[in-house]
Design a protein around this motif. Structure first.
Motif, mmCIF file in Angstrom:
data_model
loop_
_atom_site.group_PDB
_atom_site.id
_atom_site.type_symbol
_atom_site.label_atom_id
_atom_site.label_comp_id
_atom_site.label_asym_id
_atom_site.label_seq_id
_atom_site.Cartn_x
_atom_site.Cartn_y
_atom_site.Cartn_z
ATOM 1 N N MET A 1 0.711 -1.382 -0.024
ATOM 2 C CA MET A 1 0.029 -0.062 0.032
ATOM 3 C C MET A 1 0.775 1.285 0.212
ATOM 4 S SD MET A 1 -2.921 0.831 2.904
ATOM 5 C CE MET A 1 -3.052 2.521 3.414
ATOM 6 N N PHE A 2 2.135 1.201 0.663
ATOM 7 C CA PHE A 2 2.951 2.386 0.698
ATOM 8 C C PHE A 2 3.983 2.270 -0.194
ATOM 9 C CE2 PHE A 2 0.962 1.364 4.784
ATOM 10 C CZ PHE A 2 0.396 2.789 5.202
ATOM 11 N N THR A 3 3.594 1.616 -1.389
ATOM 12 C CA THR A 3 4.854 1.544 -2.319
ATOM 13 C C THR A 3 4.288 2.177 -3.635
ATOM 14 O OG1 THR A 3 4.207 -0.557 -3.421
ATOM 15 C CG2 THR A 3 5.778 -0.559 -1.594
ATOM 16 N N GLY A 4 3.297 2.608 -3.780
ATOM 17 C CA GLY A 4 2.522 2.952 -5.141
ATOM 18 C C GLY A 4 2.444 4.697 -5.066
ATOM 19 N N ASN A 5 1.487 5.149 -5.914
ATOM 20 C CA ASN A 5 1.500 6.823 -5.892
ATOM 21 C C ASN A 5 0.486 7.226 -5.329
ATOM 22 O OD1 ASN A 5 3.593 6.695 -8.061
ATOM 23 N ND2 ASN A 5 2.265 6.070 -9.689
ATOM 24 N N ASP A 6 -0.336 6.534 -4.474
ATOM 25 C CA ASP A 6 -1.161 7.005 -3.502
ATOM 26 C C ASP A 6 -0.568 7.727 -2.413
ATOM 27 O OD1 ASP A 6 -3.271 6.470 -5.073
ATOM 28 O OD2 ASP A 6 -3.723 4.368 -3.842
ATOM 29 N N GLN A 7 -0.742 9.118 -2.035
ATOM 30 C CA GLN A 7 -0.313 9.860 -1.043
ATOM 31 C C GLN A 7 -0.816 9.754 0.315
ATOM 32 O OE1 GLN A 7 2.471 11.908 -2.167
ATOM 33 N NE2 GLN A 7 2.363 10.903 -3.614
ATOM 34 N N TYR A 8 0.007 9.489 1.375
ATOM 35 C CA TYR A 8 -0.450 9.240 2.623
ATOM 36 C C TYR A 8 0.667 10.012 3.660
ATOM 37 C CZ TYR A 8 -2.697 5.254 0.763
ATOM 38 O OH TYR A 8 -3.900 4.475 0.089
ATOM 39 N N THR A 9 0.231 10.277 4.721
ATOM 40 C CA THR A 9 0.784 10.697 5.760
ATOM 41 C C THR A 9 0.977 9.701 7.120
ATOM 42 O OG1 THR A 9 0.287 12.891 5.659
ATOM 43 C CG2 THR A 9 0.836 12.592 7.695
ATOM 44 N N VAL A 10 2.078 9.294 7.381
ATOM 45 C CA VAL A 10 2.224 8.308 8.370
ATOM 46 C C VAL A 10 2.686 8.759 9.833
ATOM 47 C CG1 VAL A 10 3.364 6.011 8.737
ATOM 48 C CG2 VAL A 10 2.551 6.500 6.387
ATOM 49 N N PHE A 11 2.042 8.458 10.831
ATOM 50 C CA PHE A 11 2.575 8.706 12.074
ATOM 51 C C PHE A 11 3.301 7.202 12.583
ATOM 52 C CE2 PHE A 11 -1.098 11.551 11.387
ATOM 53 C CZ PHE A 11 -0.350 12.839 11.678
ATOM 54 N N ALA A 12 4.487 7.223 12.389
ATOM 55 C CA ALA A 12 5.305 6.054 12.760
ATOM 56 C C ALA A 12 5.845 5.810 13.754
ATOM 57 C CB ALA A 12 6.690 6.031 11.367
ATOM 58 N N PRO A 13 5.377 4.779 14.561
ATOM 59 C CA PRO A 13 5.958 4.455 16.063
ATOM 60 C C PRO A 13 7.340 3.945 15.759
ATOM 61 C CG PRO A 13 3.770 3.593 15.495
ATOM 62 C CD PRO A 13 4.124 3.902 14.273
ATOM 63 N N THR A 14 8.154 4.389 16.825
ATOM 64 C CA THR A 14 9.625 3.887 16.855
ATOM 65 C C THR A 14 9.571 2.145 17.487
ATOM 66 O OG1 THR A 14 9.711 4.517 19.336
ATOM 67 C CG2 THR A 14 10.374 5.921 17.591
ATOM 68 N N ASP A 15 10.733 1.810 17.274
ATOM 69 C CA ASP A 15 10.642 0.271 17.827
ATOM 70 C C ASP A 15 10.577 0.402 19.396
ATOM 71 O OD1 ASP A 15 11.561 -0.983 15.333
ATOM 72 O OD2 ASP A 15 13.258 -1.233 15.666
ATOM 73 N N ALA A 16 11.057 1.244 20.003
ATOM 74 C CA ALA A 16 10.664 1.563 21.435
ATOM 75 C C ALA A 16 9.378 1.329 21.815
ATOM 76 C CB ALA A 16 11.342 2.641 22.086
ATOM 77 N N ALA A 17 8.711 2.173 20.887
ATOM 78 C CA ALA A 17 6.947 2.210 21.048
ATOM 79 C C ALA A 17 6.253 0.996 20.891
ATOM 80 C CB ALA A 17 6.352 3.340 20.162
ATOM 81 N N PHE A 18 6.661 -0.003 19.865
ATOM 82 C CA PHE A 18 6.051 -1.166 19.712
ATOM 83 C C PHE A 18 6.628 -2.092 20.856
ATOM 84 C CE2 PHE A 18 5.629 -0.013 15.084
ATOM 85 C CZ PHE A 18 3.998 -0.728 15.112
ATOM 86 N N VAL A 19 7.704 -2.287 21.339
ATOM 87 C CA VAL A 19 7.969 -2.949 22.423
ATOM 88 C C VAL A 19 7.099 -2.649 23.718
ATOM 89 C CG1 VAL A 19 9.908 -3.240 24.325
ATOM 90 C CG2 VAL A 19 10.531 -3.200 21.731
ATOM 91 N N ARG A 20 7.144 -1.398 23.814
ATOM 92 C CA ARG A 20 5.941 -1.027 25.004
ATOM 93 C C ARG A 20 4.489 -1.343 24.643
ATOM 94 N NH1 ARG A 20 9.511 3.251 25.209
ATOM 95 N NH2 ARG A 20 7.884 4.837 23.700
ATOM 96 N N PHE A 21 4.194 -1.103 23.706
ATOM 97 C CA PHE A 21 2.711 -1.711 23.089
ATOM 98 C C PHE A 21 2.677 -3.088 23.298
ATOM 99 C CE2 PHE A 21 -0.153 -3.018 19.667
ATOM 100 C CZ PHE A 21 -1.164 -2.463 20.305
ATOM 101 N N LEU A 22 3.465 -3.972 22.675
ATOM 102 C CA LEU A 22 3.474 -5.395 22.685
ATOM 103 C C LEU A 22 3.479 -5.954 24.224
ATOM 104 C CD1 LEU A 22 5.401 -6.043 19.338
ATOM 105 C CD2 LEU A 22 2.906 -6.407 19.802
ATOM 106 N N GLY A 23 4.457 -5.435 24.926
ATOM 107 C CA GLY A 23 4.716 -5.950 26.323
ATOM 108 C C GLY A 23 5.262 -7.621 26.219
ATOM 109 N N ASP A 24 4.534 -8.275 26.862
ATOM 110 C CA ASP A 24 5.135 -9.899 26.690
ATOM 111 C C ASP A 24 4.367 -10.444 25.494
ATOM 112 O OD1 ASP A 24 6.401 -9.747 29.036
ATOM 113 O OD2 ASP A 24 4.718 -9.981 30.336
ATOM 114 N N ASN A 25 3.579 -9.720 24.660
ATOM 115 C CA ASN A 25 2.971 -10.386 23.512
ATOM 116 C C ASN A 25 4.137 -10.220 22.264
ATOM 117 O OD1 ASN A 25 0.466 -11.001 24.747
ATOM 118 N ND2 ASN A 25 0.179 -8.715 24.857
ATOM 119 N N ALA A 26 3.575 -10.980 21.215
ATOM 120 C CA ALA A 26 4.309 -11.089 20.052
ATOM 121 C C ALA A 26 3.108 -10.632 18.793
ATOM 122 C CB ALA A 26 4.686 -12.347 19.586
#
Length: 197
Positions: free
Chosen positions: A79-104
């Motif tokens: 979806m993010f390789t084409g010509n359609d224009q998007y604005t992405v609020f991209a979480p850092t790796d640290a943000a994902f680690v906090r979000f996932l916690g003990d989950n995968a």
């Protein structure tokens, strides 16, 4: 009595000084955001997907490794390789680690991950001057259909009932207005989850 009056005047001065400093800080953030938006307005050479991949595979400071994994697991990288224009609020790796916690990631379905990711995306090229308001919070509708609310200090709130930010655009680190050929990336420090209705 003089001491009480002097103490009262000092307290009032401290309050005004504190408010004035906060106002100056907000003005500086807004000025910086507006200045950088005009510089970054040209389209970049890489697509959003290519920027995520190159940052995820950077040997010195890999970033977006979990964002890339989430995009691939959800099956929406293309979806993010084409010509359609998007604005992405991209979480850092640290943000994902906090979000996932003990989950995968695989503890969630691909559809669930796609829904969370689409809450971080809006249509069009939105540089910081059209994301971060000068005063009142700005409502931005995401691809998920729910809105986020951005404050004048680049805080992101998932509802408009309070003023507590659930995430922040990393303005102070210069991680915003990353111009891609098909949109703009603003890096944020937390994974956003929409408020349940």
């Amino acid at each position: 009595m003089k001491n009480v009056v002097a103490l009262g005047i000092l307290s009032i001065m401290l309050i005004f000084t504190s408010c004035e400093k906060e106002s100056i800080d907000e003005q500086l953030i807004t000025a910086d955001i507006n200045a950088r938006a005009s510089v970054a307005a040209e389209k970049g050479d890489q697509s959003i997907a290519e920027i995520v991949v190159s940052n995820a595979t950077d040997e010195e400071e890999p970033q977006f490794t979990l964002l890339l994994a989430a995009l691939e697991y959800a099956g929406i990288t293309s979806m993010f390789t084409g010509n359609d224009q998007y604005t992405v609020f991209a979480p850092t790796d640290a943000a994902f680690v906090r979000f996932l916690g003990d989950n995968a990631l695989t503890d969630f379905t691909p559809d669930q991950v796609a829904s969370v990711l689409s809450y971080h995306v809006t249509d069009g090229r939105r540089f910081s001057n059209s994301v971060v308001p000068k005063q009142n919070p700005r409502e931005i509708e995401t691809l998920l259909g729910y809105s986020i609310f951005v404050s004048n200090t680049a805080g992101i709130d998932t509802n408009d009932d309070d003023t507590e930010a659930n995430a922040t655009i990393l303005v102070s680190e210069g991680l915003f207005n990353i111009s891609a050929s098909n949109g703009v990336i603003h890096v944020i420090d937390e994974v956003l989850v929409p408020e349940s209705e």
